[in-house]
Design a protein around this motif. Structure first.
Motif, PDB file in Angstrom:
ATOM      1  N   ASP A  12      38.895  38.988  37.742  1.00 51.39           N
ATOM      2  CA  ASP A  12      39.308  39.733  38.909  1.00 51.39           C
ATOM      3  C   ASP A  12      39.607  40.928  38.836  1.00 51.39           C
ATOM      4  O   ASP A  12      39.836  41.855  39.847  1.00 51.39           O
ATOM      5  CB  ASP A  12      40.569  39.119  39.433  1.00 51.39           C
ATOM      6  N   TYR A  17      54.107  31.674  39.509  1.00 48.36           N
ATOM      7  CA  TYR A  17      52.796  32.551  40.075  1.00 48.36           C
ATOM      8  C   TYR A  17      51.790  32.856  39.288  1.00 48.36           C
ATOM      9  O   TYR A  17      52.023  32.820  37.977  1.00 48.36           O
ATOM     10  CB  TYR A  17      53.726  34.156  40.681  1.00 48.36           C
ATOM     11  N   ASP A  18      50.739  33.065  39.688  1.00 48.42           N
ATOM     12  CA  ASP A  18      49.472  33.349  38.969  1.00 48.42           C
ATOM     13  C   ASP A  18      49.382  34.588  38.191  1.00 48.42           C
ATOM     14  O   ASP A  18      50.148  35.716  38.601  1.00 48.42           O
ATOM     15  CB  ASP A  18      48.327  33.299  39.667  1.00 48.42           C
ATOM     16  N   GLN A  19      48.985  34.805  37.047  1.00 49.09           N
ATOM     17  CA  GLN A  19      48.688  36.109  36.229  1.00 49.09           C
ATOM     18  C   GLN A  19      47.105  36.137  36.132  1.00 49.09           C
ATOM     19  O   GLN A  19      46.360  35.031  35.901  1.00 49.09           O
ATOM     20  CB  GLN A  19      49.165  35.606  34.784  1.00 49.09           C
ATOM     21  N   THR A  20      46.804  37.444  36.070  1.00 53.45           N
ATOM     22  CA  THR A  20      45.304  37.475  36.400  1.00 53.45           C
ATOM     23  C   THR A  20      44.939  38.232  35.100  1.00 53.45           C
ATOM     24  O   THR A  20      45.620  39.353  34.608  1.00 53.45           O
ATOM     25  CB  THR A  20      45.131  38.574  37.436  1.00 53.45           C
ATOM     26  N   THR A  69      46.425  42.990  45.522  1.00 53.12           N
ATOM     27  CA  THR A  69      47.634  42.257  45.939  1.00 53.12           C
ATOM     28  C   THR A  69      47.742  41.339  44.750  1.00 53.12           C
ATOM     29  O   THR A  69      46.933  40.490  44.367  1.00 53.12           O
ATOM     30  CB  THR A  69      47.471  41.634  47.310  1.00 53.12           C
ATOM     31  N   THR A  70      49.154  41.388  44.403  1.00 47.29           N
ATOM     32  CA  THR A  70      49.787  40.397  43.339  1.00 47.29           C
ATOM     33  C   THR A  70      50.899  39.755  43.952  1.00 47.29           C
ATOM     34  O   THR A  70      51.026  40.130  45.023  1.00 47.29           O
ATOM     35  CB  THR A  70      49.899  41.108  42.105  1.00 47.29           C
ATOM     36  N   MET A 110      44.848  37.611  42.019  1.00 50.87           N
ATOM     37  CA  MET A 110      44.768  38.946  42.979  1.00 50.87           C
ATOM     38  C   MET A 110      43.532  38.997  43.632  1.00 50.87           C
ATOM     39  O   MET A 110      42.283  38.721  43.314  1.00 50.87           O
ATOM     40  CB  MET A 110      44.459  39.874  41.452  1.00 50.87           C
ATOM     41  N   PRO A 155      54.883  44.685  41.131  1.00 48.69           N
ATOM     42  CA  PRO A 155      53.967  44.272  39.839  1.00 48.69           C
ATOM     43  C   PRO A 155      54.190  44.999  38.723  1.00 48.69           C
ATOM     44  O   PRO A 155      54.628  46.120  38.284  1.00 48.69           O
ATOM     45  CB  PRO A 155      52.482  44.642  40.530  1.00 48.69           C
ATOM     46  N   GLU A 206      51.798  44.547  46.907  1.00 50.82           N
ATOM     47  CA  GLU A 206      50.541  45.259  47.196  1.00 50.82           C
ATOM     48  C   GLU A 206      50.535  46.703  46.386  1.00 50.82           C
ATOM     49  O   GLU A 206      51.504  47.307  46.181  1.00 50.82           O
ATOM     50  CB  GLU A 206      50.173  45.431  48.545  1.00 50.82           C
ATOM     51  N   ASP A 265      52.061  40.314  36.086  1.00 50.32           N
ATOM     52  CA  ASP A 265      51.270  40.004  36.865  1.00 50.32           C
ATOM     53  C   ASP A 265      49.857  40.079  36.396  1.00 50.32           C
ATOM     54  O   ASP A 265      48.837  39.484  36.705  1.00 50.32           O
ATOM     55  CB  ASP A 265      51.192  40.843  38.344  1.00 50.32           C
ATOM     56  N   ILE A 266      49.352  41.170  35.687  1.00 55.90           N
ATOM     57  CA  ILE A 266      48.144  41.346  35.188  1.00 55.90           C
ATOM     58  C   ILE A 266      48.295  41.289  33.726  1.00 55.90           C
ATOM     59  O   ILE A 266      49.250  42.001  33.135  1.00 55.90           O
ATOM     60  CB  ILE A 266      47.645  42.582  35.843  1.00 55.90           C
TER      61      ILE A 266
END
Length: 376
Positions: free
Chosen positions: A215, A185-188, A20-21, A1, A88, A25, A140-141
């Motif tokens: 992050d 996809y990445d997770q924060t 941004t994820t 992120m 997101p 955005e 995403d988060i």
């Protein structure tokens, strides 16, 4: 992120930024509607996107774990696909929900054992299992698993819970490092600052979280019954310590004036059930104050629901009609009120952002907050 700050207000700590994820955005400051069980109550996803203009929504790990369950979500390809939401998503860890089950839970170093509010069955959330569930949800988060204490709490209780939260945070990171994302996809991961209303504990926790190097960071354990001045004091204290180049998320807050005051302290992200929960009880938030739609004063007021509103419902329906729906106990009234309140909250943070960029946020806030508190 990635997070970038476009402008900081000169008379306060308010910031206008963008993160941004993988799913898009988000412009900050931002309010996130709460989608407890893969839905924002009484609101279609189309309305969330096109009318309310939500940029990001929140899902509840505890509730999604119980229903529909992670097996269903994983088969669907994650929560985004399951509920047809391509923007997101942030998920909480389940910590607050199991905290609210105070009579049917037991906390240990391993985690929290609790009974389902649905059928009484027993379950165990550990930091690792919370991360596994959130991997399968696919937000995403994702939030670290934490323990919070209510108001009031003893210093000893708050200190113990804070240190447990810090140890659990390390376990969350270890599990995530050992288990890759499921959906490409990445997770924060956001750590959570705890410490109740004790300033020295909040400072210690904020420094620990700042050094963790995530992050983004969250402030938990507020809006649980403490006075507003305590909330503002703790939020301001923590924001001074958390990294300025990372987004700050104040969990579960709150009223429109709470949001503006905390934006001024440096908070970037908010969520709360208040706009939809209060809407279902007939309470509407507006730029001119709070309206009780069950009040007889609206009985023959055929003016638009909210002349300053941004949603289609604000001009499509009159105050008299919406009052009638609530008196008649028609669910449409709850739907209209929910859409209105969420659209107002998103408009609130959008206008706040505009004033931060314009350089007059603090002056505007001081003029706006008293109006928001008025009872109409």
């Amino acid at each position: 992120m990635k997070f970038e700050i476009q402008t900081t207000d000169t008379a306060s700590s308010a910031r206008a930024g963008t993160f941004t994820t993988a799913h898009g955005e988000v412009q900050t400051p931002i309010f996130m509607p709460v989608g407890t069980v893969a839905s924002v109550k009484a609101v279609h996803q189309h309305e969330l996107k096109e009318d309310i203009k939500a940029q990001i929504i929140l899902g509840n790990t505890y509730h999604l774990y119980l229903r529909p369950g992670t097996e269903i979500l994983e088969k669907a390809g994650g929560l985004h696909k399951f509920m047809n939401w391509d923007r997101p998503i942030l998920t909480d860890s389940g910590g607050f929900q199991v905290y609210s089950l105070s009579d049917i839970r037991k906390v240990s170093e391993e985690g929290v054992r609790f009974q389902s509010h649905i059928d009484g069955s027993y379950h165990m959330f550990s930091p690792e299992y919370s991360m596994e569930i959130q991997r399968k949800i696919g937000a995403d988060i994702i939030m670290a698993f934490d323990e919070l204490t209510g108001i009031p709490a003893t210093y000893r209780e708050a200190k113990r819970a804070m240190h447990v939260t810090h140890r659990w945070l390390e376990r969350c990171r270890t599990w995530l490092n050992e288990n890759p994302p499921l959906y490409g996809y990445d997770q924060t991961l956001f750590p959570i600052v705890q410490g109740n209303s004790f300033e020295d504990l909040r400072v210690e926790s904020a420094k620990y979280v700042a050094d963790f190097g995530a992050d983004g960071n969250a402030i938990g354990g507020l809006s649980v019954g403490e006075p507003e001045d305590v909330m503002y004091n703790i939020a301001g204290l923590v924001c001074e310590i958390l990294p300025k180049d990372k987004p700050r998320y104040l969990m579960g807050v709150g009223t429109p004036w709470n949001i503006l005051e905390n934006i001024a302290l440096g908070v970037d992200m908010f969520d709360c059930v208040m706009p939809t929960r209060n809407a279902r009880n007939g309470m509407l938030f507006t730029w001119n104050g709070v309206m009780n739609m069950k009040n007889a004063k609206w009985k023959d007021d055929f003016s638009p629901l909210d002349e300053s509103g941004t949603s289609y419902v604000d001009s499509a329906y009159s105050k008299a009609y919406v009052r009638h729906l609530f008196v008649a106990k028609e669910y449409l009234g709850k739907q209209i009120a929910s859409i209105h309140n969420l659209a107002f909250y998103l408009d609130l943070v959008r206008v706040a952002r505009q004033h931060i960029i314009a350089g007059d946020f603090n002056q505007w806030k001081e003029q706006t907050v008293p109006k928001l508190k008025q009872r109409l």
